[in-house]
Design a protein around this motif. Sequence first.
Motif, PDB file in Angstrom:
ATOM      1  N   TRP A 239       0.841  -1.153  -0.204  1.00  0.00           N
ATOM      2  CA  TRP A 239      -0.198   0.096   0.146  1.00  0.00           C
ATOM      3  C   TRP A 239       0.999   1.354  -0.186  1.00  0.00           C
ATOM      4  N   ARG A 240       1.986   1.209   0.740  1.00  0.00           N
ATOM      5  CA  ARG A 240       2.910   2.415   0.975  1.00  0.00           C
ATOM      6  C   ARG A 240       3.306   2.907  -0.484  1.00  0.00           C
ATOM      7  N   VAL A 241       3.772   1.816  -1.207  1.00  0.00           N
ATOM      8  CA  VAL A 241       4.278   2.020  -2.620  1.00  0.00           C
ATOM      9  C   VAL A 241       3.296   2.801  -3.700  1.00  0.00           C
ATOM     10  N   ASP A 242       1.954   2.320  -3.592  1.00  0.00           N
ATOM     11  CA  ASP A 242       0.999   3.052  -4.290  1.00  0.00           C
ATOM     12  C   ASP A 242       0.638   4.621  -3.772  1.00  0.00           C
ATOM     13  N   ALA A 243       0.495   4.535  -2.653  1.00  0.00           N
ATOM     14  CA  ALA A 243       0.232   5.679  -1.619  1.00  0.00           C
ATOM     15  C   ALA A 243       1.288   6.838  -1.948  1.00  0.00           C
ATOM     16  N   GLU A 244       2.287   6.437  -1.771  1.00  0.00           N
ATOM     17  CA  GLU A 244       3.545   7.495  -1.920  1.00  0.00           C
ATOM     18  C   GLU A 244       3.759   7.964  -3.331  1.00  0.00           C
ATOM     19  N   SER A 245       3.422   7.193  -4.375  1.00  0.00           N
ATOM     20  CA  SER A 245       3.541   7.465  -5.560  1.00  0.00           C
ATOM     21  C   SER A 245       2.035   8.466  -6.060  1.00  0.00           C
ATOM     22  N   LEU A 246       1.068   7.900  -5.375  1.00  0.00           N
ATOM     23  CA  LEU A 246       0.041   8.924  -5.731  1.00  0.00           C
ATOM     24  C   LEU A 246       0.253  10.558  -5.011  1.00  0.00           C
ATOM     25  N   ALA A 247       1.285  10.379  -3.676  1.00  0.00           N
ATOM     26  CA  ALA A 247       1.167  11.712  -3.221  1.00  0.00           C
ATOM     27  C   ALA A 247       1.877  12.843  -4.011  1.00  0.00           C
ATOM     28  N   GLU A 248       2.774  12.273  -5.087  1.00  0.00           N
ATOM     29  CA  GLU A 248       3.323  13.257  -6.066  1.00  0.00           C
ATOM     30  C   GLU A 248       2.354  14.151  -6.616  1.00  0.00           C
ATOM     31  N   SER A 249       0.975  13.786  -6.982  1.00  0.00           N
ATOM     32  CA  SER A 249       0.155  14.282  -7.607  1.00  0.00           C
ATOM     33  C   SER A 249      -1.208  14.939  -6.606  1.00  0.00           C
ATOM     34  N   ASP A 250      -1.267  14.033  -5.552  1.00  0.00           N
ATOM     35  CA  ASP A 250      -2.307  14.327  -4.727  1.00  0.00           C
ATOM     36  C   ASP A 250      -2.044  14.749  -3.436  1.00  0.00           C
ATOM     37  N   GLY A 251      -0.958  15.100  -3.198  1.00  0.00           N
ATOM     38  CA  GLY A 251      -0.384  15.830  -1.804  1.00  0.00           C
ATOM     39  C   GLY A 251      -0.098  14.423  -0.976  1.00  0.00           C
ATOM     40  N   PRO A 252       0.631  14.784  -0.019  1.00  0.00           N
ATOM     41  CA  PRO A 252       1.022  14.009   1.144  1.00  0.00           C
ATOM     42  C   PRO A 252       0.153  13.068   1.855  1.00  0.00           C
ATOM     43  N   VAL A 253       0.602  11.869   2.199  1.00  0.00           N
ATOM     44  CA  VAL A 253      -0.289  10.851   2.960  1.00  0.00           C
ATOM     45  C   VAL A 253      -0.448  11.279   4.242  1.00  0.00           C
ATOM     46  N   GLU A 254      -1.765  11.292   4.663  1.00  0.00           N
ATOM     47  CA  GLU A 254      -1.832  11.657   5.982  1.00  0.00           C
ATOM     48  C   GLU A 254      -1.992  10.317   6.896  1.00  0.00           C
ATOM     49  N   TYR A 255      -1.216  10.354   7.962  1.00  0.00           N
ATOM     50  CA  TYR A 255      -1.026   9.086   9.005  1.00  0.00           C
ATOM     51  C   TYR A 255      -1.719   9.818  10.245  1.00  0.00           C
ATOM     52  N   PRO A 256      -2.350   8.680  11.049  1.00  0.00           N
ATOM     53  CA  PRO A 256      -2.454   7.365  10.569  1.00  0.00           C
ATOM     54  C   PRO A 256      -3.393   7.082   9.600  1.00  0.00           C
ATOM     55  N   ALA A 257      -3.279   6.225   8.587  1.00  0.00           N
ATOM     56  CA  ALA A 257      -4.079   6.022   7.604  1.00  0.00           C
ATOM     57  C   ALA A 257      -4.704   4.756   7.548  1.00  0.00           C
ATOM     58  N   LEU A 258      -6.117   4.723   7.226  1.00  0.00           N
ATOM     59  CA  LEU A 258      -6.887   3.404   7.362  1.00  0.00           C
ATOM     60  C   LEU A 258      -7.012   2.874   5.988  1.00  0.00           C
ATOM     61  N   VAL A 259      -6.680   1.870   6.005  1.00  0.00           N
ATOM     62  CA  VAL A 259      -6.636   0.853   4.953  1.00  0.00           C
ATOM     63  C   VAL A 259      -7.819  -0.505   5.022  1.00  0.00           C
ATOM     64  N   CYS A 260      -8.590  -0.349   4.021  1.00  0.00           N
ATOM     65  CA  CYS A 260      -9.503  -1.745   4.097  1.00  0.00           C
ATOM     66  C   CYS A 260      -9.256  -2.608   3.054  1.00  0.00           C
ATOM     67  N   ASN A 261      -8.985  -3.718   3.436  1.00  0.00           N
ATOM     68  CA  ASN A 261      -8.421  -4.633   2.676  1.00  0.00           C
ATOM     69  C   ASN A 261      -9.440  -5.711   2.377  1.00  0.00           C
TER      70      ASN A 261
END
Length: 322
Positions: free
Chosen positions: A151-173
């Motif tokens: 998840w971090r790989v995708d989230a951090e790649s999206l952060a380049e366009s969508d802004g930084p990831v906010e932590y804690p993050a909630l992941v629903c798998n």
Amino acid sequence: MSTSTRTFSDGQPFIGLDIGGSCVKLVLVERVGHVSDASTARLEHPLAAVIRDPSKSNYLGTEWGAKNAIRKLEWFGDSEHERAVYALWFLAPDFIGFAKQVKVDRELKPTPKIRVSATGGGALRLRAEIEEMLGVELLIVDELKALTSGWRVDAESLAESDGPVEYPALVCNVGTGVSLVSVGAAHSEYERVSGSGIGGATFWGLVQRLTLFTSFGDAVTAAKQSGDPGQADTLVGDIYGVDTSKAIGMPADLVAGFLGKLSAGKATDADVVAALLRMVTSNLGQLAVFQARLMGVNEVWFTGGFVLCVGEKQEDSAGRIV
């Protein structure tokens, strides 16, 4: 039991394997283009070959999906070079047949044993058989660690366009069941905080019991194209009438009871599948919202095989993309 402690700063190609309760997922990552260093060259192994090009394989049963991409992976330890990322999934019941065919290919063209990072219940339960048939050594990875790292790989790649990831993050798998995972900023910070047994396996089990569909892809495609869940679900409007529903401030198409009209016999199989999709996704959506409120977060990240299969374009059993 050995566990994986490998890092990828050496730039070597690698394979990841996840054997869940419903699906098997494989990923291959390797350098793109000419590589002079043999340690970072492409993997020459039947398992790698089928991940690269599953269309030439008869291993995979009737239902499978594949994706590939060229990406620069910061976490790989070499952000200057692009990597080819190949992903493949197919149904868990087809795994043993798949593994036996890979074994046949290995016997026809012997290849050295390779290491594969593996997670999921099936990897633990079938470890000895997998290693023998595939010609690999499994490095077992904790399932939540694999989930949150991916998840971090995708989230951090999206952060380049969508802004930084906010932590804690909630992941629903959402796979066979549902896990809600709280993820902190540090890679070691993750915890399963909630979950549900109503997930992909529930949906598919009920589809097979209540309809004539034998293909997951065909069922979801039919539901999207022609399914009307209101033909199977009891709606507020069915109880109060459309005008009275408005008078009491409730939408007439709000579900009052999932599958409440099933016994009436008017719903088509596509309608039933659409109603089951609405039932399962409504339940997991409520769980996710409640957990997000408890954690005080504003976003929920959805991932997992079920989300991938029902949320994107489907290929039916005849090979058509719809």
